[in-house]
Design a protein around this motif. Structure first.
Motif, short mmCIF file in Angstrom:
data_model
loop_
_atom_site.label_atom_id
_atom_site.label_comp_id
_atom_site.label_asym_id
_atom_site.label_seq_id
_atom_site.Cartn_x
_atom_site.Cartn_y
_atom_site.Cartn_z
N VAL A 167 0.87 -1.18 0.00
CA VAL A 167 0.00 0.00 0.00
C VAL A 167 0.90 1.23 0.00
CG1 VAL A 167 -1.76 1.28 1.26
CG2 VAL A 167 -1.85 -1.22 1.20
N ARG A 168 0.91 1.95 -1.09
CA ARG A 168 1.88 3.04 -1.23
C ARG A 168 1.57 4.25 -0.36
NH1 ARG A 168 1.15 6.34 -6.86
NH2 ARG A 168 -1.10 6.70 -6.78
N ASP A 169 0.49 4.17 0.40
CA ASP A 169 0.12 5.24 1.32
C ASP A 169 0.85 5.14 2.66
OD1 ASP A 169 -2.33 6.56 -0.16
OD2 ASP A 169 -2.52 4.39 -0.35
N LEU A 170 1.71 4.15 2.82
CA LEU A 170 2.47 4.00 4.06
C LEU A 170 3.69 4.93 4.05
CD1 LEU A 170 2.11 0.14 4.35
CD2 LEU A 170 1.28 1.80 6.03
N VAL A 171 3.42 6.21 3.90
CA VAL A 171 4.45 7.23 3.79
C VAL A 171 4.79 7.76 5.17
CG1 VAL A 171 3.70 7.89 1.47
CG2 VAL A 171 2.69 9.02 3.47
N ALA A 172 5.82 8.62 5.24
CA ALA A 172 6.16 9.26 6.51
C ALA A 172 4.96 10.04 7.02
CB ALA A 172 7.36 10.18 6.32
N GLY A 173 4.65 9.84 8.29
CA GLY A 173 3.49 10.48 8.89
C GLY A 173 2.26 9.60 8.93
N SER A 174 2.28 8.47 8.21
CA SER A 174 1.14 7.55 8.24
C SER A 174 1.15 6.74 9.53
CB SER A 174 1.18 6.61 7.05
OG SER A 174 0.93 7.29 5.85
N ILE A 175 -0.04 6.35 9.96
CA ILE A 175 -0.21 5.55 11.17
C ILE A 175 -0.93 4.26 10.78
CG2 ILE A 175 -1.16 5.44 13.49
CD1 ILE A 175 -1.16 8.54 13.46
N LEU A 176 -0.28 3.14 11.01
CA LEU A 176 -0.81 1.83 10.63
C LEU A 176 -1.29 1.09 11.86
CD1 LEU A 176 -1.20 -0.46 8.49
CD2 LEU A 176 1.16 -1.15 9.01
N HIS A 177 -2.49 0.51 11.76
CA HIS A 177 -3.06 -0.32 12.82
C HIS A 177 -3.06 -1.77 12.35
CE1 HIS A 177 -4.56 3.71 13.64
NE2 HIS A 177 -4.83 3.34 14.87
N LEU A 178 -2.45 -2.64 13.14
CA LEU A 178 -2.35 -4.06 12.78
C LEU A 178 -2.92 -4.93 13.90
CD1 LEU A 178 1.32 -4.11 11.41
CD2 LEU A 178 -0.76 -4.37 10.05
N PRO A 179 -3.77 -5.90 13.55
CA PRO A 179 -4.31 -6.81 14.57
C PRO A 179 -3.23 -7.77 15.08
CG PRO A 179 -5.08 -7.45 12.39
CD PRO A 179 -4.33 -6.17 12.21
N VAL A 180 -3.13 -7.89 16.40
CA VAL A 180 -2.14 -8.76 17.03
C VAL A 180 -2.72 -10.16 17.19
CG1 VAL A 180 -0.75 -9.15 19.11
CG2 VAL A 180 -1.09 -6.81 18.25
N GLU A 181 -1.95 -11.18 16.77
CA GLU A 181 -2.40 -12.56 16.90
C GLU A 181 -1.54 -13.39 17.85
OE1 GLU A 181 -4.67 -13.27 12.62
OE2 GLU A 181 -2.82 -14.37 13.05
N VAL A 182 -0.33 -12.89 18.19
CA VAL A 182 0.56 -13.65 19.09
C VAL A 182 1.12 -12.71 20.15
CG1 VAL A 182 1.17 -15.28 17.27
CG2 VAL A 182 2.63 -13.29 17.67
N ALA A 183 1.54 -13.27 21.25
CA ALA A 183 2.13 -12.47 22.31
C ALA A 183 3.36 -11.73 21.80
CB ALA A 183 2.52 -13.37 23.49
N GLY A 184 3.44 -10.43 22.12
CA GLY A 184 4.57 -9.62 21.69
C GLY A 184 4.44 -9.05 20.31
N ALA A 185 3.43 -9.47 19.55
CA ALA A 185 3.14 -8.99 18.18
C ALA A 185 4.17 -9.43 17.16
CB ALA A 185 2.98 -7.46 18.15
N LEU A 186 5.47 -9.26 17.46
CA LEU A 186 6.57 -9.63 16.56
C LEU A 186 6.49 -8.88 15.24
CD1 LEU A 186 6.81 -13.47 17.29
CD2 LEU A 186 8.18 -11.61 18.25
N LEU A 187 6.81 -7.60 15.30
CA LEU A 187 6.77 -6.68 14.17
C LEU A 187 8.05 -6.76 13.34
CD1 LEU A 187 5.66 -4.08 12.65
CD2 LEU A 187 6.91 -2.77 14.40
N SER A 188 7.89 -6.81 12.03
CA SER A 188 9.03 -6.74 11.09
C SER A 188 8.66 -5.82 9.94
CB SER A 188 9.39 -8.13 10.55
OG SER A 188 9.78 -9.01 11.60
N ILE A 189 9.69 -5.18 9.36
CA ILE A 189 9.49 -4.22 8.27
C ILE A 189 10.51 -4.48 7.17
CG2 ILE A 189 9.49 -1.77 7.63
CD1 ILE A 189 8.64 -1.07 10.42
N GLY A 190 10.10 -4.34 5.90
CA GLY A 190 11.02 -4.51 4.79
C GLY A 190 10.43 -4.01 3.48
N ASP A 191 11.10 -4.38 2.37
CA ASP A 191 10.57 -4.12 1.02
C ASP A 191 10.33 -2.63 0.78
OD1 ASP A 191 9.60 -4.82 -1.53
OD2 ASP A 191 7.54 -4.99 -0.80
N THR A 192 11.31 -1.80 1.08
CA THR A 192 11.15 -0.37 0.90
C THR A 192 11.22 0.02 -0.58
OG1 THR A 192 13.48 -0.25 1.58
CG2 THR A 192 11.83 0.47 3.16
#
Length: 313
Positions: A167-192
């Motif tokens: 989603v190309r709207d994930l620009v600086a200043g955007s706020i993303l909400h993600l549903p958590v399915e596991v303890a600690g969430a385990l967030l990763s980011i890539g593919d810039t």
């Protein structure tokens, strides 16, 4: 710019979603992390590469993500809130037609590779030969959490917990909400990406290494069906604080994904603006924008629905 409290270097990456992966960092809600991101090929494509690189291309190394980050207190049923504070582009990227990948694979079976060299501050458009000028528009194509299902899961298709949504709207200043399915969430980011069109139809954008700084927060016990975000409105309306709400639908059926995105917006309008669902539905039809964000990351496609908050001013 928000100063980063932590940095994760690009060698801390993985190539599958797996809730058994050991986190490389633990943070408390409210902390900020800088993710150092390699390109979508894991370094297989370099500034010296030609299209011949795809004759011996290891697809198992595609779309590495940096992480994962364990968020203290995150539990299933919570929502992880990721504010994308800033991007630091590298100045180089690539776009390719990779045989067998993309929307028109039968039409274009041959490999092709295009290099981009650009100013990281965006002061000069990216040049597509002498034909077109592309504004620098950095964003992260892949950002997500570990799924509850055990085992390793491909990075390529997005899912309910995010991932390769493109989603190309994930620009600086955007706020993303993600549903958590596991303890600690385990967030990763890539593919810039340095830029991408909606749909990403050939399968690649301007794949570009860069750093992403994000602040991480948590909403407890806040059920969420699919990722949603809001972003700064461009061009800015009279109210500089106005933003755009974006809901998503992710799945193998494009029509059902579109339904999910619209339903998400109806729910959001009911909660935030007090609209009856039928009124919200009709407002979506006259003032919202339904977009295909990506249609190449099989088997799941990403549809997004956009509603500018400025219409309520």
């Amino acid at each position: 710019m928000v100063a980063a409290g932590h940095t994760i270097h690009r060698h801390h990456c993985h190539h599958a979603w797996d809730n058994s992966l050991a986190p490389v960092l633990t943070v408390a809600p409210g902390e900020t992390v800088t993710f150092d991101i390699t390109d979508a090929s894991s370094g297989q494509v370099t500034p010296a590469s030609t299209a011949a690189v795809f004759s011996n291309y290891d697809s198992a190394r595609v779309n590495p993500v940096t992480g994962p980050v364990f968020v203290d207190g995150a539990e299933p049923g919570d929502v992880l809130v990721v504010r994308l504070e800033s991007y630091a582009p590298s100045g180089w990227g690539w776009t390719a037609n990779i045989p067998g990948f993309g929307l028109l694979t039968d039409d274009f079976p041959e490999a092709a590779l295009l290099h981009w060299h650009y100013k990281p501050d965006g002061s000069v458009p990216l040049l597509f030969g002498d034909v077109a000028r592309i504004p620098l528009a950095p964003f992260t194509g892949t950002i997500g959490l570990a799924p509850k299902e055990a085992g390793a899961h491909s990075i390529i298709p997005p899912r309910r917990v995010g991932g390769n949504m493109d989603v190309r709207d994930l620009v600086a200043g955007s706020i993303l909400h993600l549903p958590v399915e596991v303890a600690g969430a385990l967030l990763s980011i890539g593919d810039t990406h340095a830029a991408q069109g909606d749909g990403e139809v050939c399968g690649t954008a301007i794949e570009s290494p860069m750093q992403v700084t994000a602040s991480i927060d948590l909403m407890k016990a806040s059920p969420l069906a699919m990722p949603r975000l809001d972003r700064p409105q461009v061009p800015a309306p009279a109210d500089p604080g106005s933003r755009v709400w974006i809901t998503t639908g992710i799945g193998p059926d494009l029509h059902e994904a579109a339904r999910s995105a619209v339903r998400g917006m109806i729910d959001l309008l009911a909660r935030e603006r007090g609209l009856a669902p039928l009124d919200a539905y009709m407002l979506c039809s006259v003032a919202g924008d339904l977009k295909i964000s990506q249609i190449v990351d099989a088997p799941n496609w990403t549809v997004s629905f956009h509603m500018a908050q400025s219409i309520f001013n």
